[in-house]
Design a protein around this motif. Structure first.
Motif, PDB file in Angstrom:
ATOM      1  N   TRP A  25       0.834  -1.206   0.000  1.00 37.26           N
ATOM      2  CA  TRP A  25       0.000   0.000   0.000  1.00 37.26           C
ATOM      3  C   TRP A  25       0.863   1.248   0.000  1.00 37.26           C
ATOM      4  N   LYS A  57      -7.411   1.054   3.493  1.00 39.55           N
ATOM      5  CA  LYS A  57      -7.921  -0.285   3.794  1.00 39.55           C
ATOM      6  C   LYS A  57      -9.447  -0.312   3.683  1.00 39.55           C
ATOM      7  N   LEU A  60     -10.521  -0.230   0.096  1.00 43.24           N
ATOM      8  CA  LEU A  60     -10.227  -1.488  -0.607  1.00 43.24           C
ATOM      9  C   LEU A  60     -11.178  -2.605  -0.185  1.00 43.24           C
ATOM     10  N   ARG A  65     -13.229  -3.375  -5.578  1.00 47.89           N
ATOM     11  CA  ARG A  65     -12.326  -2.227  -5.540  1.00 47.89           C
ATOM     12  C   ARG A  65     -10.894  -2.697  -5.757  1.00 47.89           C
ATOM     13  N   SER A  66     -10.216  -2.111  -6.733  1.00 46.98           N
ATOM     14  CA  SER A  66      -8.800  -2.415  -6.938  1.00 46.98           C
ATOM     15  C   SER A  66      -7.966  -1.249  -6.419  1.00 46.98           C
ATOM     16  N   MET A  67      -6.690  -1.514  -6.189  1.00 49.67           N
ATOM     17  CA  MET A  67      -5.788  -0.447  -5.738  1.00 49.67           C
ATOM     18  C   MET A  67      -5.735   0.654  -6.793  1.00 49.67           C
ATOM     19  N   VAL A  70      -8.803   2.872  -6.437  1.00 50.86           N
ATOM     20  CA  VAL A  70      -8.697   3.710  -5.239  1.00 50.86           C
ATOM     21  C   VAL A  70      -7.693   4.825  -5.480  1.00 50.86           C
TER      22      VAL A  70
END
Length: 79
Positions: A25, A57, A60, A65-67, A70
């Motif tokens: 992250w 967090k 996600l 939801r993908s990084m 986001v």
């Protein structure tokens, strides 16, 4: 080291994720999280940085939801 900072391991324990997840992250959202780096090259997180990790967090955990999604949302929000 300032008391107000925590390690990635401590952050992982508080957020109940693997330390590797925290590092992933941080790598992905570094501009948003803004971690400090100690003399050994390890990330140190201020209270604000930790709150931002917690925010990531929770985003996600939303369904589908993908990084990448986001990250794009944070950029659109000017964060």
């Amino acid at each position: 080291m300032a008391e107000s900072h925590m390690t990635t391991k401590e952050a992982a324990e508080q957020l109940q994720v693997h330390a590797r997840t925290i590092r992933k992250w941080i790598d992905t959202f570094e501009e948003y999280i803004q971690p400090d780096i100690n003399e050994r090259g390890h990330y140190l997180l201020s209270k604000e940085s930790f709150q931002r990790l917690s925010h990531i967090k929770s985003r996600l955990q939303e369904p589908h939801r993908s990084m990448k999604q986001v990250k794009e949302e944070l950029i659109q929000e000017g964060k």
